[in-house]
Scaffold this motif. Structure first.
Motif, short mmCIF file in Angstrom:
data_model
loop_
_atom_site.label_atom_id
_atom_site.label_comp_id
_atom_site.label_asym_id
_atom_site.label_seq_id
_atom_site.Cartn_x
_atom_site.Cartn_y
_atom_site.Cartn_z
N PRO A 171 0.89 9.75 -5.88
CA PRO A 171 1.56 8.99 -4.82
C PRO A 171 2.59 9.82 -4.06
O PRO A 171 3.29 10.64 -4.65
CB PRO A 171 2.22 7.83 -5.58
N GLN A 172 2.65 9.59 -2.77
CA GLN A 172 3.64 10.25 -1.89
C GLN A 172 4.25 9.15 -1.01
O GLN A 172 3.91 9.02 0.17
CB GLN A 172 2.96 11.33 -1.04
N PRO A 173 5.16 8.36 -1.55
CA PRO A 173 5.65 7.17 -0.84
C PRO A 173 6.71 7.44 0.22
O PRO A 173 7.75 6.77 0.26
CB PRO A 173 6.21 6.31 -1.99
N VAL A 174 6.47 8.43 1.07
CA VAL A 174 7.37 8.63 2.21
C VAL A 174 7.21 7.48 3.20
O VAL A 174 8.10 7.22 4.01
CB VAL A 174 7.11 9.99 2.89
N VAL A 175 6.07 6.81 3.16
CA VAL A 175 5.85 5.56 3.88
C VAL A 175 5.23 4.56 2.92
O VAL A 175 4.56 4.94 1.96
CB VAL A 175 4.93 5.74 5.12
N VAL A 176 5.46 3.29 3.18
CA VAL A 176 4.87 2.20 2.41
C VAL A 176 4.51 1.11 3.40
O VAL A 176 5.26 0.84 4.34
CB VAL A 176 5.86 1.64 1.36
N TRP A 177 3.35 0.48 3.21
CA TRP A 177 2.93 -0.59 4.11
C TRP A 177 2.84 -1.91 3.35
O TRP A 177 2.31 -1.96 2.23
CB TRP A 177 1.56 -0.31 4.71
N ARG B 176 0.63 -4.97 3.63
CA ARG B 176 -0.56 -5.49 4.32
C ARG B 176 -0.35 -6.97 4.54
O ARG B 176 -0.11 -7.74 3.60
CB ARG B 176 -1.82 -5.24 3.50
N LEU B 177 -0.42 -7.39 5.79
CA LEU B 177 -0.17 -8.78 6.15
C LEU B 177 -1.49 -9.51 6.41
O LEU B 177 -2.56 -8.90 6.40
CB LEU B 177 0.71 -8.82 7.41
N ASP B 178 -1.39 -10.80 6.66
CA ASP B 178 -2.59 -11.54 7.04
C ASP B 178 -3.07 -11.11 8.42
O ASP B 178 -4.19 -11.41 8.82
CB ASP B 178 -2.37 -13.04 6.97
N GLU B 179 -2.21 -10.38 9.14
CA GLU B 179 -2.60 -9.80 10.43
C GLU B 179 -1.78 -8.53 10.64
O GLU B 179 -0.57 -8.59 10.84
CB GLU B 179 -2.34 -10.79 11.57
N GLY B 180 -2.40 -7.38 10.57
CA GLY B 180 -1.70 -6.13 10.75
C GLY B 180 -0.93 -5.69 9.51
O GLY B 180 -1.15 -6.20 8.40
N VAL B 181 -0.01 -4.74 9.70
CA VAL B 181 0.80 -4.22 8.60
C VAL B 181 2.25 -4.10 9.06
O VAL B 181 2.53 -4.00 10.25
CB VAL B 181 0.30 -2.84 8.11
N LEU B 182 3.14 -4.09 8.08
CA LEU B 182 4.55 -3.78 8.31
C LEU B 182 4.82 -2.47 7.61
O LEU B 182 4.68 -2.37 6.39
CB LEU B 182 5.45 -4.88 7.77
N ARG B 183 5.18 -1.47 8.38
CA ARG B 183 5.33 -0.11 7.84
C ARG B 183 6.81 0.21 7.60
O ARG B 183 7.65 0.06 8.49
CB ARG B 183 4.74 0.90 8.81
N PHE B 184 7.11 0.65 6.39
CA PHE B 184 8.44 1.13 6.06
C PHE B 184 8.36 2.64 5.86
O PHE B 184 7.40 3.15 5.28
CB PHE B 184 8.95 0.48 4.78
N ALA B 185 9.37 3.36 6.34
CA ALA B 185 9.40 4.81 6.20
C ALA B 185 10.79 5.25 5.76
O ALA B 185 11.80 4.68 6.19
CB ALA B 185 9.02 5.49 7.51
N SER B 186 10.82 6.24 4.89
CA SER B 186 12.08 6.84 4.49
C SER B 186 12.50 7.84 5.56
O SER B 186 11.71 8.71 5.95
CB SER B 186 11.93 7.56 3.15
N ALA B 187 13.74 7.69 6.04
CA ALA B 187 14.23 8.60 7.07
C ALA B 187 14.66 9.93 6.48
O ALA B 187 15.16 10.80 7.20
CB ALA B 187 15.38 7.96 7.84
N LEU C 82 0.83 -1.20 0.00
CA LEU C 82 0.00 0.00 0.00
C LEU C 82 0.87 1.25 0.00
O LEU C 82 1.81 1.36 0.78
CB LEU C 82 -0.91 0.01 1.22
N VAL C 83 0.52 2.19 -0.86
CA VAL C 83 1.26 3.44 -1.01
C VAL C 83 0.29 4.60 -0.80
O VAL C 83 -0.76 4.65 -1.44
CB VAL C 83 1.91 3.54 -2.40
N PRO C 84 0.62 5.58 0.06
CA PRO C 84 -0.27 6.70 0.29
C PRO C 84 -0.10 7.80 -0.76
O PRO C 84 0.91 7.86 -1.46
CB PRO C 84 0.17 7.21 1.67
#
Length: 204
Positions: A39-45, A47-58, A23-25
């Motif tokens: 798109p503004q991919p400063v964060v990307v998720w 989507r998991l079978d339970e919850g999300v794993l969030r990646f962010a550009s520092a 998922l891209v915001p």
């Protein structure tokens, strides 16, 4: 978050979880004849079978961070919170993987450090074998990983797919595949070897 911390977070999350989407915001630009998604991919998720794993550009070349979360949230992202247009997330999973699978199992993780510190080349570990998660590589290599930031990250999935996340892009996180990973290593290689983890399946 340094490379070892990013490695540990992703490893612990994907050892038992399956990936359903990427998922891209961004926001909806309605100024033209047709509404457009920006798109503004400063964060990307993931989507998991339970919850999300969030990646962010520092930011810039500062690296990639990773965190487990219950749901998609951008309340700490000023760019999105202050957006004048409607903010939504777009599904990129089919575009990146394109085979219609509902879930993907991660088989290998590679965390590429962002500077000149790291382990000896060629180190590869298996998640959950003998030592606490996130410590296997340093123990095998005999060299502390040090403060190196996570420069880029690659995930291999069953079916031959690779998801490559490069946080050094001007606009945030560039999403790509195995070819993009190889291209970046050709351009900027020569640094420390990545932290690599294999995820055994079915007792392998």
């Amino acid at each position: 978050m340094n490379a070892a911390s990013t490695h540990r977070t992703v490893e612990e999350t994907l050892r038992d979880r399956r990936v359903r989407d990427v998922l891209v915001p961004g926001w909806v630009d309605r100024d033209g004849d047709v509404p457009e998604f920006r798109p503004q991919p400063v964060v990307v998720w993931l989507r998991l079978d339970e919850g999300v794993l969030r990646f962010a550009s520092a930011g810039g070349s500062a690296g990639l961070t990773a965190a487990r979360a219950a749901a998609v949230d951008w309340s700490d992202i000023e760019l999105l919170v202050d957006a004048e247009d409607e903010v939504i997330v777009a599904s990129y999973g089919e575009q990146l993987f394109g085979d219609g699978r509902e879930e993907l199992v991660c088989t290998r993780l590679r965390v590429h450090p962002g500077d000149g510190t790291g382990t000896s080349p060629g180190t590869e570990t298996r998640a959950g074998e003998g030592t606490p998660p996130g410590t296997e590589t340093s123990a095998v290599a005999g060299t502390p990983y040090g403060p190196a930031e996570c420069g880029c990250l690659a995930l291999d999935f069953e079916g031959g797919h690779t998801l490559f996340l490069d946080p050094t892009w001007t606009f945030g996180i560039r999403l790509g595949n195995g070819a993009d990973e190889r291209r970046r290593l050709e351009l900027y290689g020569g640094g420390p070897a990545p932290l690599v983890t294999l995820f055994p399946r079915n007792g392998a």
